[in-house]
Design a protein around this motif. Structure first.
Motif, PDB file in Angstrom:
ATOM      1  N   ARG A   1       0.821  -1.220   0.000  1.00 48.58           N
ATOM      2  CA  ARG A   1       0.000   0.000   0.000  1.00 48.58           C
ATOM      3  C   ARG A   1       0.848   1.260   0.000  1.00 48.58           C
ATOM      4  O   ARG A   1       0.461   2.278  -0.562  1.00 48.58           O
ATOM      5  CB  ARG A   1      -0.947  -0.028   1.199  1.00 48.58           C
ATOM      6  CG  ARG A   1      -2.079  -1.026   1.032  1.00 48.58           C
ATOM      7  CD  ARG A   1      -3.014  -1.000   2.217  1.00 48.58           C
ATOM      8  NE  ARG A   1      -2.366  -1.496   3.426  1.00 48.58           N
ATOM      9  CZ  ARG A   1      -2.258  -2.777   3.743  1.00 48.58           C
ATOM     10  NH1 ARG A   1      -2.767  -3.688   2.946  1.00 48.58           N
ATOM     11  NH2 ARG A   1      -1.648  -3.163   4.841  1.00 48.58           N
ATOM     12  N   GLY A   2       2.007   1.189   0.633  1.00 52.28           N
ATOM     13  CA  GLY A   2       2.890   2.351   0.643  1.00 52.28           C
ATOM     14  C   GLY A   2       3.391   2.658  -0.751  1.00 52.28           C
ATOM     15  O   GLY A   2       3.360   3.794  -1.224  1.00 52.28           O
ATOM     16  N   ALA A   3       3.835   1.612  -1.441  1.00 54.64           N
ATOM     17  CA  ALA A   3       4.355   1.793  -2.795  1.00 54.64           C
ATOM     18  C   ALA A   3       3.253   2.270  -3.726  1.00 54.64           C
ATOM     19  O   ALA A   3       3.456   3.153  -4.556  1.00 54.64           O
ATOM     20  CB  ALA A   3       4.947   0.481  -3.299  1.00 54.64           C
ATOM     21  N   ILE A   4       2.068   1.700  -3.544  1.00 51.87           N
ATOM     22  CA  ILE A   4       0.956   2.082  -4.418  1.00 51.87           C
ATOM     23  C   ILE A   4       0.659   3.573  -4.275  1.00 51.87           C
ATOM     24  O   ILE A   4       0.399   4.273  -5.253  1.00 51.87           O
ATOM     25  CB  ILE A   4      -0.304   1.248  -4.078  1.00 51.87           C
ATOM     26  CG1 ILE A   4      -0.073  -0.207  -4.505  1.00 51.87           C
ATOM     27  CG2 ILE A   4      -1.548   1.823  -4.751  1.00 51.87           C
ATOM     28  CD1 ILE A   4      -1.091  -1.185  -3.971  1.00 51.87           C
ATOM     29  N   ALA A   5       0.734   4.065  -3.021  1.00 51.08           N
ATOM     30  CA  ALA A   5       0.413   5.466  -2.793  1.00 51.08           C
ATOM     31  C   ALA A   5       1.403   6.387  -3.494  1.00 51.08           C
ATOM     32  O   ALA A   5       1.033   7.432  -3.989  1.00 51.08           O
ATOM     33  CB  ALA A   5       0.398   5.754  -1.293  1.00 51.08           C
ATOM     34  N   LEU A   6       2.647   5.996  -3.489  1.00 56.67           N
ATOM     35  CA  LEU A   6       3.686   6.894  -3.990  1.00 56.67           C
ATOM     36  C   LEU A   6       3.991   6.702  -5.462  1.00 56.67           C
ATOM     37  O   LEU A   6       4.616   7.543  -6.082  1.00 56.67           O
ATOM     38  CB  LEU A   6       4.972   6.683  -3.187  1.00 56.67           C
ATOM     39  CG  LEU A   6       4.928   7.133  -1.729  1.00 56.67           C
ATOM     40  CD1 LEU A   6       6.176   6.693  -1.004  1.00 56.67           C
ATOM     41  CD2 LEU A   6       4.772   8.643  -1.639  1.00 56.67           C
ATOM     42  N   GLU A   7       3.570   5.547  -6.026  1.00 62.58           N
ATOM     43  CA  GLU A   7       4.105   5.228  -7.348  1.00 62.58           C
ATOM     44  C   GLU A   7       3.513   6.102  -8.458  1.00 62.58           C
ATOM     45  O   GLU A   7       2.421   6.612  -8.385  1.00 62.58           O
ATOM     46  CB  GLU A   7       3.914   3.753  -7.664  1.00 62.58           C
ATOM     47  CG  GLU A   7       2.502   3.325  -7.938  1.00 62.58           C
ATOM     48  CD  GLU A   7       2.353   1.833  -7.695  1.00 62.58           C
ATOM     49  OE1 GLU A   7       3.351   1.171  -7.412  1.00 62.58           O
ATOM     50  OE2 GLU A   7       1.229   1.340  -7.789  1.00 62.58           O
ATOM     51  N   ARG A   8       4.333   6.214  -9.486  1.00 58.25           N
ATOM     52  CA  ARG A   8       3.977   6.973 -10.675  1.00 58.25           C
ATOM     53  C   ARG A   8       4.149   6.053 -11.858  1.00 58.25           C
ATOM     54  O   ARG A   8       4.805   5.017 -11.741  1.00 58.25           O
ATOM     55  CB  ARG A   8       4.947   8.145 -10.868  1.00 58.25           C
ATOM     56  CG  ARG A   8       5.021   9.052  -9.696  1.00 58.25           C
ATOM     57  CD  ARG A   8       3.870  10.018  -9.815  1.00 58.25           C
ATOM     58  NE  ARG A   8       3.498  10.525  -8.522  1.00 58.25           N
ATOM     59  CZ  ARG A   8       3.495  11.819  -8.226  1.00 58.25           C
ATOM     60  NH1 ARG A   8       3.863  12.673  -9.131  1.00 58.25           N
ATOM     61  NH2 ARG A   8       3.096  12.224  -7.060  1.00 58.25           N
ATOM     62  N   ALA A   9       3.646   6.509 -12.998  1.00 57.32           N
ATOM     63  CA  ALA A   9       3.860   5.721 -14.212  1.00 57.32           C
ATOM     64  C   ALA A   9       5.352   5.496 -14.415  1.00 57.32           C
ATOM     65  O   ALA A   9       5.794   4.449 -14.881  1.00 57.32           O
ATOM     66  CB  ALA A   9       3.276   6.459 -15.407  1.00 57.32           C
ATOM     67  N   SER A  10       6.147   6.487 -14.010  1.00 60.03           N
ATOM     68  CA  SER A  10       7.589   6.377 -14.246  1.00 60.03           C
ATOM     69  C   SER A  10       8.217   5.253 -13.433  1.00 60.03           C
ATOM     70  O   SER A  10       9.341   4.849 -13.707  1.00 60.03           O
ATOM     71  CB  SER A  10       8.262   7.706 -13.913  1.00 60.03           C
ATOM     72  OG  SER A  10       8.071   7.996 -12.547  1.00 60.03           O
ATOM     73  N   ASP A  11       7.516   4.775 -12.383  1.00 60.28           N
ATOM     74  CA  ASP A  11       8.065   3.646 -11.645  1.00 60.28           C
ATOM     75  C   ASP A  11       7.851   2.342 -12.410  1.00 60.28           C
ATOM     76  O   ASP A  11       8.586   1.384 -12.234  1.00 60.28           O
ATOM     77  CB  ASP A  11       7.392   3.531 -10.280  1.00 60.28           C
ATOM     78  CG  ASP A  11       7.822   4.666  -9.365  1.00 60.28           C
ATOM     79  OD1 ASP A  11       9.028   4.934  -9.309  1.00 60.28           O
ATOM     80  OD2 ASP A  11       6.945   5.272  -8.726  1.00 60.28           O
ATOM     81  N   PHE A  12       6.838   2.311 -13.238  1.00 63.01           N
ATOM     82  CA  PHE A  12       6.555   1.090 -13.996  1.00 63.01           C
ATOM     83  C   PHE A  12       7.343   1.047 -15.297  1.00 63.01           C
ATOM     84  O   PHE A  12       7.661  -0.030 -15.794  1.00 63.01           O
ATOM     85  CB  PHE A  12       5.056   0.978 -14.293  1.00 63.01           C
ATOM     86  CG  PHE A  12       4.251   0.596 -13.093  1.00 63.01           C
ATOM     87  CD1 PHE A  12       4.226  -0.734 -12.668  1.00 63.01           C
ATOM     88  CD2 PHE A  12       3.548   1.546 -12.384  1.00 63.01           C
ATOM     89  CE1 PHE A  12       3.487  -1.093 -11.554  1.00 63.01           C
ATOM     90  CE2 PHE A  12       2.814   1.182 -11.258  1.00 63.01           C
ATOM     91  CZ  PHE A  12       2.787  -0.140 -10.850  1.00 63.01           C
ATOM     92  N   ALA A  13       7.643   2.208 -15.831  1.00 61.34           N
ATOM     93  CA  ALA A  13       8.280   2.256 -17.156  1.00 61.34           C
ATOM     94  C   ALA A  13       9.520   1.358 -17.240  1.00 61.34           C
ATOM     95  O   ALA A  13       9.620   0.526 -18.152  1.00 61.34           O
ATOM     96  CB  ALA A  13       8.624   3.697 -17.510  1.00 61.34           C
ATOM     97  N   PRO A  14      10.473   1.487 -16.293  1.00 64.18           N
ATOM     98  CA  PRO A  14      11.655   0.640 -16.434  1.00 64.18           C
ATOM     99  C   PRO A  14      11.324  -0.847 -16.307  1.00 64.18           C
ATOM    100  O   PRO A  14      11.919  -1.686 -17.004  1.00 64.18           O
ATOM    101  CB  PRO A  14      12.570   1.101 -15.303  1.00 64.18           C
ATOM    102  CG  PRO A  14      11.735   1.888 -14.373  1.00 64.18           C
ATOM    103  CD  PRO A  14      10.598   2.429 -15.173  1.00 64.18           C
TER     104      PRO A  14
END
Lengths: 372, 205, 742
Positions: free
Chosen positions: A224-237
């Motif tokens: 849940r912590g990661a979900i709150a902070l994540e951006r599309a840019s975290d998935f791109a790599p």
């Protein structure tokens, strides 16, 4: 720097409009071209091309089919170098960069620093022990990604540059010989274990990467912590690495089990993912590959700074940081637009963080009718 | 009674040190937020326990121009569209502690076991969903308070001030201090704490 | 039975306290949450609303419960970390029998054996030594249902008069005074009245640490312009901003209160209409304080006369006022008189029965309020009924379906029960939810007493220090493992919801009690299917009593976020504010002024023991610490008892902050690091009491009790202090914040 105007009531709405990306290097100065960055980038590109020319014995071993990869590499080299140079020009980075090298090359410490460097490289760069402190699972995932990528790079770049090629060394076609440029190295049975490993190095790398990506993705989906902070840019790599790996594996699958069906299409697809991936490096999250090693410089800096003695707090008299780092910080602050000096000649940065919290508290309490 | 649905861009985070009772509920609760994962990031200090029970709770004040981000050599500290200055980006932070030593409020913590700086991100998992941050949720004395402007006007007294003067440096923050009258909070060096109770035991000293 | 079966070290190695922590780096923000349960915190009488996060029959975290009106999400550090008491490695999950040869001194036995043996031992001891030779000690961390059940169990199934509870160490002075003066024992107002008042007078209550959420109500009053008067030997955190601070010498609150009353009479700040129309006995009470001059009170209490005068003027001339008191004035041999003196101040100035006015105790224990109303108090029957009143006896006997003659009479109070055990006249003991070895005064005496029991059965979820002395230990249920109701310090009945079921072979407390009752041949009186059945019987039993719950149902409690008693009829809205219109609970509807002549504490300093010792709590620990000493973050916050002293005293003793000091009273001695602070009287030292054995402040305290309430005089002991050997680097904020939860 933003405006530093006076006024008590900050219009709250302004926060919405201030969707700023701070100090993003390139992003914060989009209109001006950094000349030094262009020069260094260009020099590196030229060096790569010369390396390709010489390493492939005058392009004799350069595989034209891999030219798109070379093109991508060259672009990535230029952009990465450019961004790196721009990054290094930021005052705090420049300060740390020069201090780091100074500390590492300091006379009388070179011997021990050389030994220390090996340890730091192993622990921080290869084993990435600091990640294990955050989470073991995270560490495993990152190691899988790291070694997968390293392995892939060790194979791909020499092949692309024409530095490495294989020739069949007997009539049967089973015996292969590996060439580094014009130099023959080892011979091996292509159907033997070693041969199998050599020809499947990229597949192995792909499996490592996919495993790492899977762990990271699962974490990103459920934490849940990661979900709150994540951006599309975290998935791109993650998506990029996955795409590169899976298209690479599809190539193998096509040639081994599908009689080469769709081979050409997959080849193009794979080339596209690799090139996009290479181009993403300087702009996205993967740039940390080049930033994070600065940590080595930091640790040399910290060691050297310790020897300069402890800065004592002018409020409580206790030591809180090294003299060197505080002096450096006081030099950097004006360069990035701050002036924490007092009329009295005292400098606020000579107050330790704990006492800063205390004086902030006292200052506020003094404004609440003396309660406190 | 609004208890959720706050827009993190416009919500008020107010600190009133004079209300703090030093119970450390905020310190305990800070570690319970999903982005902090067991690490408490709020700061709570006694001014001088030998003299007074006064304590100072401080979350990150979320400066408009964060000194921490500007002195970071690794571009690891970002401010989001709500004006929240986030904890360091894990892949980037190189653990130099520049931010720890530069922050005028003394907020960031260098966590040695992670070799990373961590700081209050206003419980981004909560505030981004309209909830109150952990510390301001649990604070028994409302020294740490989060809510809308209207709620503050309705429930509290005092003026919200977001301007701080550190010597020649003006700092504007998202988090507000509760004070009696408008005007920036002037930080001075060398102030010693005093018992607000003047001679509580009549010792004639 | 004798002393503990094995050494303390061996017991601790097996049964703890071990510290449960959030795992370092392993805090999993991805764990699947099965459900989030609305309930209340188990620590303290405020009963803050809290949501518990449950994953796989384990409580794994909490979420603020913003919708509960009392605390609106607020919690103290105990509430925040309370979730760590579940799934604790020390949790008892099997019945245990004392066995010197077993690792840890106890061996597992099955429930049949444990219950059979308990029943047969009760029968044997009572047959040999009489019905009252077997005692029952209960506790008010139990719900109303369990409290009620314990009262019925002791009287109907065991048939002993000697039933008492640990609320005896907590709120009984306030309860006794309330009943004498006002005819009822409950806070006068809901806490929402506090922000409405002109003056908050806090007498002997460390609100910041013992009732932290109450702070926000007081600050809201301050925001609204209220004055704050604080009376305490220490400048506690919430006291530091008081308008008038009365730094009273331990045991002399009555002198200050009497002088205030006297001055209010002298200056005629009285509410004559209120006195004439709603009270009796003013003249006698006034006469009793006529000699209490400001100078005399200043001399006795050490508080400057001008401050007492100022406090009296503020209280006397304010239209409204709330006086909140707690153990600071109640833990005395004149605890009841202290509270009566507070009530007299309220009655004299007409501060009752209207918004923002009232005199209330801040109940300390989780169910301190509800627990004392419904029957495990030695002199009381459900509904706050008097066990010596024939009508009350007949009513309850009828509800229970027994003959009135079967109902035992008034028994001994908790300390007296321990005295009788020590004297060898009480031979057997069943205890639940009570850790007297840590919480009763004169711990050495208590330890000796426990060693004299013939048979001791203890029901608990952790092996408490007292349980270490048991013959049989029965694993009961934690707060989150059963449902029921609790009555908060406001008099609000709230619902506790079960989040998980008891682990292993542990069982719900009430089921264990019913099974023992069954074996004692009382099955027909303990035939409950659900916890709610017990509550519905309680409602009937309380009907017509002062604490009338008849109109309160579980449904309503949930729907209305709590209901204030009395609610005598179905559909009655409940009674948040008592005494509206000046109507009190005595038959004539009037309150009584009760004279409170000055008297000294049981023990005062002399040349051998020249200092006052006063004891109390810290915010991160709860009572005897059975639960909170097992939670890592709470222990980190205040790991061991410190001896607080003023720098003037420290200088005289040659002691600096962190030096180990030796504190000795006529009962015993202990060592602790010194905490040198200007926030305590120079003639007084303070030690918090949450720790056992050689860290127990109760090694020093005395067994003197209030003649009416039976409360021990924890707040006044004479001690001498000397510098010991060694020193401790006391925790500093820097360590603490970095430690966090890691």
């Amino acid at each position: 720097m933003g405006d530093k105007g006076q006024g008590d009531q900050l219009p709250l709405g302004s926060w919405v409009l201030r969707a700023r990306v701070l100090s993003m290097g390139i992003a914060s100065t989009p209109s001006r071209v950094d000349r030094r960055g262009v020069v260094v980038g260009s020099i590196l590109v030229v060096l790569v091309l010369i390396g390709v020319y010489i390493g492939s014995s005058g392009l004799q071993w350069f595989d034209p089919a891999l030219a798109p990869y070379l093109f991508g590499t060259v672009l990535a080299v230029f952009a990465t170098a450019y961004r790196y140079i721009v990054w290094l020009r930021r005052p705090p980075t420049a300060m740390l960069n020069s201090r780091g090298w100074e500390a590492m090359r300091a006379k009388g410490r070179r011997g021990s620093n050389a030994v220390g460097l090996v340890g730091k490289l192993v622990n921080n760069i290869l084993l990435q022990r600091f990640i294990a402190g955050r989470s073991k699972v995270r560490w495993v995932a990152h190691q899988l990604l790291f070694w997968g990528c390293v392995l892939a790079a060790l194979v791909t770049f020499p092949l692309t540059f024409g530095w490495l090629h294989f020739e069949s060394a007997d009539e049967s076609g089973r015996l292969y010989e590996a060439f580094l440029g014009p130099f023959a190295t080892i011979q091996f049975d292509s159907r033997g274990f070693f041969g199998f490993m050599v020809f499947h190095l990229l597949n192995i790398a792909a499996f490592l990467v996919i495993a790492g990506v899977a762990i990271f993705l699962i974490r990103r989906m459920r934490d849940r912590g990661a979900i709150a902070l994540e951006r599309a840019s975290d998935f791109a790599p993650l998506v990029g690495l996955f795409a590169v790996s899976i298209t690479g594996l599809m190539l193998t699958a096509s040639s081994l089990w599908m009689g080469g069906q769709f081979y050409a299409f997959i080849t193009n697809l794979h080339a596209l993912t690799v090139i996009l991936g290479l181009l993403y490096i300087p702009f996205g999250k993967l740039f940390h590959i080049f930033q994070r090693p600065a940590n080595i410089g930091v640790s040399f800096y910290k060691e050297a700074a310790e020897a300069t003695g402890e800065q004592t707090c002018i409020q409580c008299g206790e030591g809180f940081a090294s003299v060197l780092q505080m002096e450096d910080l006081k030099a950097v602050l004006p360069a990035v637009g701050f002036d924490y000096s007092f009329e009295s000649g005292e400098h606020y940065q000579d107050v330790c963080p704990k006492c800063r919290r205390r004086v902030v508290g006292l200052a506020q309490v003094a404004r609440v009718g003396g309660f406190g | 009674m609004i208890q959720s649905g706050y827009d993190p861009a416009t919500a008020v985070f107010a600190i009133d040190q004079s209300r703090c009772i030093g119970c450390r509920a905020c310190v305990a609760a800070c570690a319970e937020c999903d982005t902090h994962r067991g690490v408490s990031l709020i700061q709570l200090d006694t001014i001088d326990r030998a003299i007074s029970t006064q304590t100072v709770p401080l979350v990150c004040m979320h400066c408009e121009d964060p000194t921490c981000a500007e002195v970071c050599p690794a571009d690891a500290i970002k401010q989001n569209e709500s004006g929240v200055v986030q904890s360091s980006l894990k892949p980037r932070c190189i653990g130099c502690s520049n931010c720890v030593y530069a922050c005028p409020f003394g907020i960031p913590k260098y966590v040695a076991s992670f070799d990373q700086m961590m700081k209050c991100d206003m419980c981004y998992d909560r505030t981004s969903e309209g909830l109150k941050p952990m510390c301001a949720s649990v604070c028994p004395s409302e020294a740490l308070w989060y809510g809308s402007d209207e709620e503050f006007s309705a429930k509290r007294t005092g003026t919200l001030v977001r301007n701080w003067q550190f010597g020649r440096q003006t700092v504007r923050t998202k988090v507000a201090a509760v004070v009696s009258e408008p005007g920036p909070v002037m930080i001075t060096i060398g102030e010693k704490p005093t018992q607000w109770q003047d001679d509580p035991f009549g010792l004639g000293r | 039975m004798a002393m503990t079966p094995v050494t303390e070290e061996q017991l601790i190695a097996t049964y703890g306290p071990n510290l449960n922590r959030t795992p370092p780096g392993g805090w999993d923000a991805g764990i699947e949450i099965d459900k989030v349960v609305d309930t209340h915190c188990c620590f303290c009488g405020q009963q803050c609303g809290i949501k518990l996060k449950v994953s796989g029959n384990k409580v794994v975290g909490f979420e603020p419960r913003y919708d509960f009106p009392f605390n609106e999400g607020k919690l103290c550090p105990k509430g925040v970390k309370r979730y760590l008491q579940g799934s604790h490695p020390d949790r008892l999950t099997e019945p245990l029998a004392r066995d010197e040869s077993a690792v840890g001194g106890f061996r597992k036995i099955n429930w049949e054996t444990a219950l059979d043996r308990t029943a047969s031992e009760i029968k044997r001891i009572q047959a040999e030594h009489g019905a009252d030779s077997f005692a029952v000690l209960s506790g008010v961390s139990l719900t109303n249902e369990k409290s009620y059940l314990m009262g019925k169990f002791a009287r109907v199934a065991v048939g002993t008069a000697n039933l008492d509870y640990n609320g005896r160490l907590c709120m009984v002075s306030a309860g006794a005074a309330g009943k004498k003066a006002l005819g009822v024992d409950r806070a006068a107002n809901p806490w929402s009245d506090i922000p409405l008042t002109d003056v908050v007078f806090v007498a002997g209550a460390n609100i910041a640490e013992c009732a932290p959420i109450t702070t926000s109500y007081i600050w809201r009053a301050r925001d609204n312009g209220a004055k704050l008067i604080y009376m305490d030997p220490r400048v506690t955190p919430a006291a530091r901003t008081a308008d008038v601070f009365l730094g009273v010498r331990p045991g002399t609150d009555l002198a200050v209160l009497s002088a205030m009353f006297n001055l209010i009479i002298e200056r005629d700040w009285l509410d004559h209409d209120f006195i004439d129309n709603h009270t009796n006995g003013f003249e006698e009470a006034a006469a009793a304080v006529s000699g209490a001059t400001l100078d005399w009170a200043a001399r006795v209490s050490g508080v400057p006369a001008s401050r007492i005068e100022e406090a009296a003027e503020i209280w006397g001339t304010s239209a409204t006022g709330m006086l909140l008191h707690a153990r600071g004035i109640e833990h005395h041999t004149k605890g009841v008189d202290n509270v009566l003196a507070c009530i007299n101040l309220g009655l004299a100035t007409g501060k009752y029965g209207k918004p923002g006015s009232g005199v209330s105790t801040i109940t300390g224990q989780g169910n301190g309020q509800g627990g004392r109303e419904h029957g495990h108090k030695c002199d009381q029957l459900p509904g706050n009924r008097n066990i010596e009143n024939p009508d009350d006896r007949a009513f309850i006997a009828d509800v229970w379906g027994i003959e009135e003659s079967q109902l035992p009479g008034k028994g001994l109070t908790a300390q007296e029960i321990m005295n009788e055990i020590h004297a060898g006249r009480i031979k057997g003991l069943l205890s639940i939810c009570f850790n007297p070895l840590v919480s009763l005064p004169d711990a050495n005496f208590t330890r000796e007493a426990l060693g004299k029991l013939d048979y001791y059965v203890n029901i608990d979820f952790f092996l408490s220090e007292t349980a270490q002395h048991a013959d049989v230990v029965l694993p009961g249920s934690l707060h989150e493992e059963d449902e029921g109701t609790v009555t908060t310090l406001e008099g609000r009945v709230v619902k506790i919801n079960a989040a998980v079921s008891p682990p292993g072979n542990a069982r719900r407390d009430w089921e264990i009690i019913c099974d023992i009752a069954d074996r004692l041949g009382a099955k027909q009186y303990f035939d409950y299917e659900t916890t709610e059945d017990i509550f519905n019987e309680l409602r009937r039993a309380s009907r017509g009593g002062t604490a009338d719950y008849y109109g309160i149902t579980w449904d309503r409690v949930v729907k209305e976020q709590g209901v204030f008693w009395p609610a005598p009829e179905i559909g009655h809205p409940g009674t948040p504010r008592l005494y509206e219109g000046g109507k009190f609970f005595h038959p004539d509807g009037r309150a009584k002024f009760i004279p409170t002549p000055w008297r000294e504490s049981a023990e005062v300093p002399d040349s051998d023991y020249p200092l006052y010792l006063t004891t109390g709590r810290v915010v991160s620990q709860y009572l005897s610490g059975t639960q909170t000493r097992r939670i890592g973050a709470l222990v980190d916050q205040y790991p061991e008892p410190l001896c607080e002293m003023h720098p003037l005293l420290a200088t005289n003793l040659g002691v600096t902050d962190g030096d180990i000091v030796r504190i000795t009273s006529r009962r015993g001695t202990m060592v602790a690091p010194a905490k040198v602070v200007e926030t305590i009287r120079p003639d007084t030292v303070f030690i918090p009491y949450h720790w056992p054995s050689d860290k127990s402040a109760n090694l020093l305290t005395q067994r003197a009790i209030d003649p009416i309430s039976g409360i021990p005089e924890y707040k006044v002991s004479a001690v001498k202090v000397a510098k010991g050997t060694g020193r401790r680097d006391l925790l500093d904020d820097r360590d603490l914040t970095l430690q966090g939860d890691q």
